[in-house]
Design a protein around this motif. Structure first.
Motif, PDB file in Angstrom:
ATOM      1  N   LEU A  61      -7.406  22.784 -67.460  1.00  0.00           N
ATOM      2  CA  LEU A  61      -8.028  21.886 -66.480  1.00  0.00           C
ATOM      3  C   LEU A  61      -9.015  22.638 -65.597  1.00  0.00           C
ATOM      4  N   GLU A  62      -8.654  23.841 -65.213  1.00  0.00           N
ATOM      5  CA  GLU A  62      -9.533  24.650 -64.366  1.00  0.00           C
ATOM      6  C   GLU A  62     -10.816  25.031 -65.092  1.00  0.00           C
ATOM      7  N   LEU A  63     -10.730  25.261 -66.382  1.00  0.00           N
ATOM      8  CA  LEU A  63     -11.894  25.667 -67.180  1.00  0.00           C
ATOM      9  C   LEU A  63     -12.747  24.493 -67.652  1.00  0.00           C
ATOM     10  N   ASP A  64     -12.254  23.285 -67.488  1.00  0.00           N
ATOM     11  CA  ASP A  64     -12.948  22.086 -67.978  1.00  0.00           C
ATOM     12  C   ASP A  64     -14.027  21.644 -66.992  1.00  0.00           C
ATOM     13  N   LYS A  65     -15.142  22.349 -66.985  1.00  0.00           N
ATOM     14  CA  LYS A  65     -16.229  22.067 -66.037  1.00  0.00           C
ATOM     15  C   LYS A  65     -16.904  20.723 -66.294  1.00  0.00           C
ATOM     16  N   ASN A  66     -16.881  20.241 -67.535  1.00  0.00           N
ATOM     17  CA  ASN A  66     -17.498  18.953 -67.864  1.00  0.00           C
ATOM     18  C   ASN A  66     -16.553  17.771 -67.658  1.00  0.00           C
ATOM     19  N   ARG A  67     -15.317  18.058 -67.222  1.00  0.00           N
ATOM     20  CA  ARG A  67     -14.306  17.040 -66.940  1.00  0.00           C
ATOM     21  C   ARG A  67     -13.970  16.199 -68.172  1.00  0.00           C
ATOM     22  N   ALA A  68     -14.045  16.794 -69.344  1.00  0.00           N
ATOM     23  CA  ALA A  68     -13.730  16.073 -70.585  1.00  0.00           C
ATOM     24  C   ALA A  68     -12.277  15.630 -70.611  1.00  0.00           C
ATOM     25  N   ILE A  69     -11.384  16.469 -70.111  1.00  0.00           N
ATOM     26  CA  ILE A  69      -9.955  16.113 -70.110  1.00  0.00           C
ATOM     27  C   ILE A  69      -9.707  14.959 -69.138  1.00  0.00           C
ATOM     28  N   GLU A  70     -10.318  15.039 -67.979  1.00  0.00           N
ATOM     29  CA  GLU A  70     -10.147  14.004 -66.959  1.00  0.00           C
ATOM     30  C   GLU A  70     -10.697  12.656 -67.421  1.00  0.00           C
ATOM     31  N   THR A  71     -11.804  12.662 -68.142  1.00  0.00           N
ATOM     32  CA  THR A  71     -12.429  11.415 -68.580  1.00  0.00           C
ATOM     33  C   THR A  71     -11.955  10.954 -69.962  1.00  0.00           C
ATOM     34  N   ALA A  72     -11.075  11.721 -70.597  1.00  0.00           N
ATOM     35  CA  ALA A  72     -10.605  11.392 -71.949  1.00  0.00           C
ATOM     36  C   ALA A  72      -9.993   9.987 -72.055  1.00  0.00           C
ATOM     37  N   PRO A  73      -9.146   9.544 -71.123  1.00  0.00           N
ATOM     38  CA  PRO A  73      -8.578   8.200 -71.257  1.00  0.00           C
ATOM     39  C   PRO A  73      -9.634   7.087 -71.316  1.00  0.00           C
ATOM     40  N   LEU A  74     -10.619   7.148 -70.455  1.00  0.00           N
ATOM     41  CA  LEU A  74     -11.679   6.136 -70.454  1.00  0.00           C
ATOM     42  C   LEU A  74     -12.542   6.255 -71.713  1.00  0.00           C
ATOM     43  N   SER A  75     -12.818   7.480 -72.120  1.00  0.00           N
ATOM     44  CA  SER A  75     -13.606   7.692 -73.338  1.00  0.00           C
ATOM     45  C   SER A  75     -12.871   7.155 -74.557  1.00  0.00           C
ATOM     46  N   PHE A  76     -11.552   7.318 -74.589  1.00  0.00           N
ATOM     47  CA  PHE A  76     -10.767   6.807 -75.704  1.00  0.00           C
ATOM     48  C   PHE A  76     -10.832   5.278 -75.748  1.00  0.00           C
ATOM     49  N   ARG A  77     -10.727   4.626 -74.604  1.00  0.00           N
ATOM     50  CA  ARG A  77     -10.830   3.159 -74.574  1.00  0.00           C
ATOM     51  C   ARG A  77     -12.183   2.697 -75.114  1.00  0.00           C
ATOM     52  N   THR A  78     -13.235   3.416 -74.753  1.00  0.00           N
ATOM     53  CA  THR A  78     -14.575   3.099 -75.256  1.00  0.00           C
ATOM     54  C   THR A  78     -14.621   3.266 -76.764  1.00  0.00           C
ATOM     55  N   LEU A  79     -14.029   4.351 -77.251  1.00  0.00           N
ATOM     56  CA  LEU A  79     -13.990   4.617 -78.687  1.00  0.00           C
ATOM     57  C   LEU A  79     -13.232   3.516 -79.432  1.00  0.00           C
ATOM     58  N   VAL A  80     -12.122   3.071 -78.887  1.00  0.00           N
ATOM     59  CA  VAL A  80     -11.362   1.976 -79.504  1.00  0.00           C
ATOM     60  C   VAL A  80     -12.221   0.710 -79.567  1.00  0.00           C
ATOM     61  N   GLY A  81     -12.959   0.440 -78.508  1.00  0.00           N
ATOM     62  CA  GLY A  81     -13.836  -0.731 -78.489  1.00  0.00           C
ATOM     63  C   GLY A  81     -14.941  -0.658 -79.522  1.00  0.00           C
ATOM     64  N   LEU A  82     -15.455   0.547 -79.765  1.00  0.00           N
ATOM     65  CA  LEU A  82     -16.552   0.734 -80.722  1.00  0.00           C
ATOM     66  C   LEU A  82     -16.081   0.802 -82.167  1.00  0.00           C
ATOM     67  N   LEU A  83     -15.011   1.546 -82.409  1.00  0.00           N
ATOM     68  CA  LEU A  83     -14.579   1.823 -83.777  1.00  0.00           C
ATOM     69  C   LEU A  83     -13.396   0.989 -84.253  1.00  0.00           C
ATOM     70  N   GLY A  84     -12.625   0.447 -83.327  1.00  0.00           N
ATOM     71  CA  GLY A  84     -11.365  -0.195 -83.673  1.00  0.00           C
ATOM     72  C   GLY A  84     -10.243   0.813 -83.525  1.00  0.00           C
ATOM     73  N   ILE A  85      -9.022   0.320 -83.519  1.00  0.00           N
ATOM     74  CA  ILE A  85      -7.864   1.164 -83.223  1.00  0.00           C
ATOM     75  C   ILE A  85      -7.675   2.277 -84.246  1.00  0.00           C
ATOM     76  N   GLU A  86      -7.607   1.929 -85.519  1.00  0.00           N
ATOM     77  CA  GLU A  86      -7.288   2.926 -86.540  1.00  0.00           C
ATOM     78  C   GLU A  86      -8.358   4.012 -86.638  1.00  0.00           C
ATOM     79  N   ALA A  87      -9.624   3.626 -86.630  1.00  0.00           N
ATOM     80  CA  ALA A  87     -10.708   4.609 -86.725  1.00  0.00           C
ATOM     81  C   ALA A  87     -10.764   5.491 -85.472  1.00  0.00           C
ATOM     82  N   ALA A  88     -10.465   4.920 -84.308  1.00  0.00           N
ATOM     83  CA  ALA A  88     -10.456   5.698 -83.070  1.00  0.00           C
ATOM     84  C   ALA A  88      -9.341   6.743 -83.098  1.00  0.00           C
ATOM     85  N   LEU A  89      -8.159   6.341 -83.567  1.00  0.00           N
ATOM     86  CA  LEU A  89      -7.044   7.290 -83.680  1.00  0.00           C
ATOM     87  C   LEU A  89      -7.384   8.404 -84.668  1.00  0.00           C
ATOM     88  N   GLU A  90      -7.945   8.031 -85.801  1.00  0.00           N
ATOM     89  CA  GLU A  90      -8.326   9.015 -86.820  1.00  0.00           C
ATOM     90  C   GLU A  90      -9.348  10.002 -86.254  1.00  0.00           C
TER      91      GLU A  90
END
Length: 102
Positions: A61-90
């Motif tokens: 977390l300390e090394l994550d300067k781009n906040r990728a870990i912090e924003t991962a939940p929202l990014s995942f929801r976006t990915l599910v919306g774009l790709l669908g559940i199975e493709a997003a998980l894959e």
């Protein structure tokens, strides 16, 4: 997913689990957990809800300067919306385990 990626994916409570863990052998302590629930409205329409939780070492977390870990939940929801559940998980599994598959 567990059959396809047995080294990375696990169901904490077995087949009836409401969550799926994804861990990377090359990054100890780094784990993603997908939690799901089903909502049904009054008309009987089904809405699956998926959330991504991150479990990472404090140092990551300390090394994550781009906040990728912090924003991962929202990014995942976006990915599910774009790709669908199975493709997003894959996609998520492949990105976490990319080094292991090379």
């Amino acid at each position: 997913m567990q059959e396809k990626y047995p080294d990375a994916v696990y169901l904490s409570e077995g087949p009836s689990s409401c969550s799926m863990g994804i861990r990377s052998a090359s990054q100890p302590g780094f784990e993603l957990v997908i939690v799901w629930r089903i909502q049904i409205d009054e008309d009987g329409k089904v809405f699956p809800k998926l959330d991504l939780l991150t479990k990472v070492p404090q140092r990551a977390l300390e090394l994550d300067k781009n906040r990728a870990i912090e924003t991962a939940p929202l990014s995942f929801r976006t990915l599910v919306g774009l790709l669908g559940i199975e493709a997003a998980l894959e996609s998520l599994i492949k990105s976490l385990c990319a080094e292991e598959n090379n």
